[in-house]
Design a protein around this motif. Structure first.
Motif, PDB file in Angstrom:
ATOM      1  N   ILE A   8       0.823  -1.213   0.000  1.00 57.36           N
ATOM      2  CA  ILE A   8       0.000   0.000   0.000  1.00 57.36           C
ATOM      3  C   ILE A   8       0.857   1.264   0.000  1.00 57.36           C
ATOM      4  CG2 ILE A   8      -1.766   1.283   1.282  1.00 57.36           C
ATOM      5  CD1 ILE A   8      -2.469  -1.455   2.617  1.00 57.36           C
ATOM      6  N   TRP A   9       0.423   2.212  -0.837  1.00 54.51           N
ATOM      7  CA  TRP A   9       1.005   3.551  -0.863  1.00 54.51           C
ATOM      8  C   TRP A   9      -0.088   4.522  -0.462  1.00 54.51           C
ATOM      9  CZ3 TRP A   9       2.059  -0.384  -4.049  1.00 54.51           C
ATOM     10  CH2 TRP A   9       3.403  -0.714  -4.258  1.00 54.51           C
ATOM     11  N   ASP A  10       0.174   5.343   0.563  1.00 53.31           N
ATOM     12  CA  ASP A  10      -0.802   6.321   1.053  1.00 53.31           C
ATOM     13  C   ASP A  10      -0.528   7.692   0.446  1.00 53.31           C
ATOM     14  OD1 ASP A  10      -2.382   4.975   3.307  1.00 53.31           O
ATOM     15  OD2 ASP A  10      -0.318   4.492   3.854  1.00 53.31           O
ATOM     16  N   LEU A  27       2.228   1.555 -11.397  1.00 56.29           N
ATOM     17  CA  LEU A  27       2.280   0.167 -10.932  1.00 56.29           C
ATOM     18  C   LEU A  27       1.922  -0.794 -12.061  1.00 56.29           C
ATOM     19  CD1 LEU A  27       0.670   0.504  -7.391  1.00 56.29           C
ATOM     20  CD2 LEU A  27       3.069  -0.011  -7.911  1.00 56.29           C
ATOM     21  N   ARG A  28       0.898  -0.462 -12.839  1.00 53.98           N
ATOM     22  CA  ARG A  28       0.509  -1.321 -13.967  1.00 53.98           C
ATOM     23  C   ARG A  28       1.611  -1.380 -15.021  1.00 53.98           C
ATOM     24  NH1 ARG A  28      -5.679   0.617 -13.885  1.00 53.98           N
ATOM     25  NH2 ARG A  28      -6.373  -0.921 -12.375  1.00 53.98           N
ATOM     26  N   LYS A  63       8.745  -9.979  -0.610  1.00 51.03           N
ATOM     27  CA  LYS A  63      10.010  -9.378  -0.187  1.00 51.03           C
ATOM     28  C   LYS A  63      10.725  -8.673  -1.331  1.00 51.03           C
ATOM     29  CE  LYS A  63      10.863 -12.192   3.831  1.00 51.03           C
ATOM     30  NZ  LYS A  63      11.706 -13.161   4.498  1.00 51.03           N
ATOM     31  N   GLU A  64      10.795  -9.317  -2.474  1.00 56.18           N
ATOM     32  CA  GLU A  64      11.484  -8.712  -3.611  1.00 56.18           C
ATOM     33  C   GLU A  64      10.767  -7.442  -4.079  1.00 56.18           C
ATOM     34  OE1 GLU A  64      12.739  -9.657  -8.219  1.00 56.18           O
ATOM     35  OE2 GLU A  64      12.065 -11.301  -6.946  1.00 56.18           O
ATOM     36  N   LEU A  65       9.454  -7.519  -4.233  1.00 55.66           N
ATOM     37  CA  LEU A  65       8.711  -6.349  -4.705  1.00 55.66           C
ATOM     38  C   LEU A  65       8.672  -5.242  -3.661  1.00 55.66           C
ATOM     39  CD1 LEU A  65       5.860  -8.074  -6.692  1.00 55.66           C
ATOM     40  CD2 LEU A  65       7.844  -6.847  -7.583  1.00 55.66           C
ATOM     41  N   LYS A  70       9.117  -0.171  -2.637  1.00 57.76           N
ATOM     42  CA  LYS A  70       9.097   0.610  -1.404  1.00 57.76           C
ATOM     43  C   LYS A  70       7.703   1.160  -1.031  1.00 57.76           C
ATOM     44  CE  LYS A  70      13.931   1.884  -1.934  1.00 57.76           C
ATOM     45  NZ  LYS A  70      14.384   0.580  -1.609  1.00 57.76           N
ATOM     46  N   PRO A  71       6.751   0.257  -0.798  1.00 60.96           N
ATOM     47  CA  PRO A  71       5.429   0.719  -0.360  1.00 60.96           C
ATOM     48  C   PRO A  71       5.514   1.331   1.036  1.00 60.96           C
ATOM     49  CG  PRO A  71       5.606  -1.639  -0.113  1.00 60.96           C
ATOM     50  CD  PRO A  71       6.848  -1.189  -0.824  1.00 60.96           C
TER      51      PRO A  71
END
Length: 79
Positions: A8-10, A27-28, A63-65, A70-71
């Motif tokens: 999640i990104w706020d 992201l897409r 973990k990789e993503l 960096k969410p």
């Protein structure tokens, strides 16, 4: 059944929804470029000054993503 995690990104402020929409586009693009089998990429409006963009991944991808993208936070995804 494997666990799914919501990265999640706020975004906050008067332009939060517009910024979240734009982040979903990026992201897409990232998922397409990396040829990842991810399909749940959405935005959520919390209120008029708080929106989120999120990407749902499985335990193995998390973990990789997380390290690459960096969410701001993460949580278990419930359908």
């Amino acid at each position: 059944m494997e666990r799914l995690i919501k990265l999640i990104w706020d975004f906050r402020g008067p332009d939060a929804e517009k910024i979240a929409d734009h982040h979903v586009i990026h992201l897409r693009e990232f998922v397409a470029l990396e040829k990842l089998p991810l399909t749940i990429i959405e935005k959520q409006v919390i209120n008029e000054v708080h929106c989120t963009a999120y990407l749902v991944v499985n335990d193995q991808q998390m973990k990789e993503l997380r390290d690459v993208l960096k969410p701001h936070r993460g949580e278990l995804y419930e359908q």
